[in-house]
Design a protein around this motif. Sequence first.
Motif, mmCIF file in Angstrom:
data_model
loop_
_atom_site.group_PDB
_atom_site.id
_atom_site.type_symbol
_atom_site.label_atom_id
_atom_site.label_comp_id
_atom_site.label_asym_id
_atom_site.label_seq_id
_atom_site.Cartn_x
_atom_site.Cartn_y
_atom_site.Cartn_z
ATOM 1 N N CYS A 33 36.148 40.825 37.934
ATOM 2 C CA CYS A 33 37.605 41.491 38.238
ATOM 3 C C CYS A 33 37.427 43.682 37.853
ATOM 4 O O CYS A 33 37.977 43.819 37.575
ATOM 5 C CB CYS A 33 38.599 41.071 37.284
ATOM 6 S SG CYS A 33 38.808 39.741 38.369
ATOM 7 N N LEU A 34 36.303 43.673 36.858
ATOM 8 C CA LEU A 34 36.224 44.764 36.413
ATOM 9 C C LEU A 34 36.229 46.038 37.455
ATOM 10 O O LEU A 34 37.042 47.290 37.002
ATOM 11 C CB LEU A 34 34.675 44.927 35.731
ATOM 12 C CG LEU A 34 34.161 46.105 34.766
ATOM 13 C CD1 LEU A 34 35.792 46.305 33.594
ATOM 14 C CD2 LEU A 34 33.059 46.000 33.588
ATOM 15 N N PRO A 35 35.967 46.219 38.312
ATOM 16 C CA PRO A 35 35.427 47.305 39.212
ATOM 17 C C PRO A 35 37.037 47.198 39.427
ATOM 18 O O PRO A 35 37.271 48.503 40.209
ATOM 19 C CB PRO A 35 34.220 46.827 40.581
ATOM 20 C CG PRO A 35 33.668 46.250 39.862
ATOM 21 C CD PRO A 35 34.772 45.525 38.329
ATOM 22 N N GLY A 36 37.804 45.841 40.363
ATOM 23 C CA GLY A 36 38.871 46.442 40.305
ATOM 24 C C GLY A 36 39.640 47.013 39.518
ATOM 25 O O GLY A 36 40.651 47.484 39.303
ATOM 26 N N TYR A 37 39.880 46.053 38.331
ATOM 27 C CA TYR A 37 40.428 46.843 36.814
ATOM 28 C C TYR A 37 40.080 48.280 36.477
ATOM 29 O O TYR A 37 41.396 48.932 36.122
ATOM 30 C CB TYR A 37 40.008 46.430 35.435
ATOM 31 C CG TYR A 37 41.042 45.926 34.434
ATOM 32 C CD1 TYR A 37 42.347 46.188 34.143
ATOM 33 C CD2 TYR A 37 40.470 47.400 33.271
ATOM 34 C CE1 TYR A 37 43.092 46.429 33.037
ATOM 35 C CE2 TYR A 37 41.510 47.470 32.547
ATOM 36 C CZ TYR A 37 42.142 46.856 32.245
ATOM 37 O OH TYR A 37 43.613 47.103 31.305
ATOM 38 N N VAL A 38 38.937 48.443 36.292
ATOM 39 C CA VAL A 38 38.253 50.609 36.965
ATOM 40 C C VAL A 38 39.328 51.432 37.313
ATOM 41 O O VAL A 38 40.592 51.946 37.038
ATOM 42 C CB VAL A 38 36.818 50.546 36.651
ATOM 43 C CG1 VAL A 38 37.427 52.158 36.561
ATOM 44 C CG2 VAL A 38 36.183 49.715 35.424
ATOM 45 N N TYR A 39 39.655 50.847 38.772
ATOM 46 C CA TYR A 39 40.109 51.717 39.564
ATOM 47 C C TYR A 39 41.347 51.868 39.578
ATOM 48 O O TYR A 39 42.578 52.167 40.164
ATOM 49 C CB TYR A 39 39.533 50.983 40.869
ATOM 50 C CG TYR A 39 38.063 52.197 41.407
ATOM 51 C CD1 TYR A 39 38.234 53.213 41.039
ATOM 52 C CD2 TYR A 39 37.423 51.339 40.558
ATOM 53 C CE1 TYR A 39 36.632 53.832 41.424
ATOM 54 C CE2 TYR A 39 35.683 51.530 41.337
ATOM 55 C CZ TYR A 39 35.232 53.268 41.342
ATOM 56 O OH TYR A 39 34.332 53.910 40.868
ATOM 57 N N THR A 40 41.982 49.899 38.935
ATOM 58 C CA THR A 40 43.742 49.802 38.847
ATOM 59 C C THR A 40 44.393 51.043 37.914
ATOM 60 O O THR A 40 44.940 51.855 38.021
ATOM 61 C CB THR A 40 44.004 48.280 38.578
ATOM 62 O OG1 THR A 40 43.624 47.954 39.863
ATOM 63 C CG2 THR A 40 45.642 49.014 38.130
ATOM 64 N N ILE A 41 42.886 51.843 36.785
ATOM 65 C CA ILE A 41 43.924 52.265 35.533
ATOM 66 C C ILE A 41 43.681 53.556 36.390
ATOM 67 O O ILE A 41 44.553 54.647 36.250
ATOM 68 C CB ILE A 41 42.953 52.067 34.670
ATOM 69 C CG1 ILE A 41 42.884 50.788 33.338
ATOM 70 C CG2 ILE A 41 42.833 53.060 33.243
ATOM 71 C CD1 ILE A 41 44.125 50.327 32.784
#
Length: 194
Positions: A61-69
Amino acid sequence: MAQIEARETTGQTALYESFGRGLRFYFSHYLQRQDVEDRVHDTLVAVVFALRHNHLQEPACLPGYVYTIARRQVAAYIAEAVRNRTESADLTAAAGLRQGGPNPEEQVIDKQQREMARQLLASLPEIDRQILLRFYYQGQLPEQICTELRLTDTQFRLRKSRAKKRFEELVRKTLRRERLFSAFLVRQEASPEH
């Protein structure tokens, strides 16, 4: 993720290397050039904080989390720009500014603000002053600044972030002092003489 949770700097460097370029590209579509690096740094600082405090359990989930931020950073930037534009328009309308340039009072205020900024910058360490002047005032690219000042990319980001924060603190303290002094003068003028 484990390296970041263990507070190892190699994990942070890997995070910058993995997402830095994509974030710069994303932010460059929405932000002014001088704000891109700050938002990349702020985004990755938020991600590191979340990883260290176990807010993200699944590595996938890290890439999605980074782009959510990152999307939240853009939304906050746009909201702030709209708020500033609205306040500026309100002030302009309230002041009834005439065409033809600033009046003498505005020129004095502008000169005082430039002098205050110069004095506050002078109080910073030389390398921090150079980073702020070159990046924000002269518009130099981070790569050029790193080469000329012999800094790594990580050193540049950290020093710029700390120097900017320190400069902002100095401005706030100075303005607070000036408001207190102005309030004192107003009270002195209002009090009856003995």
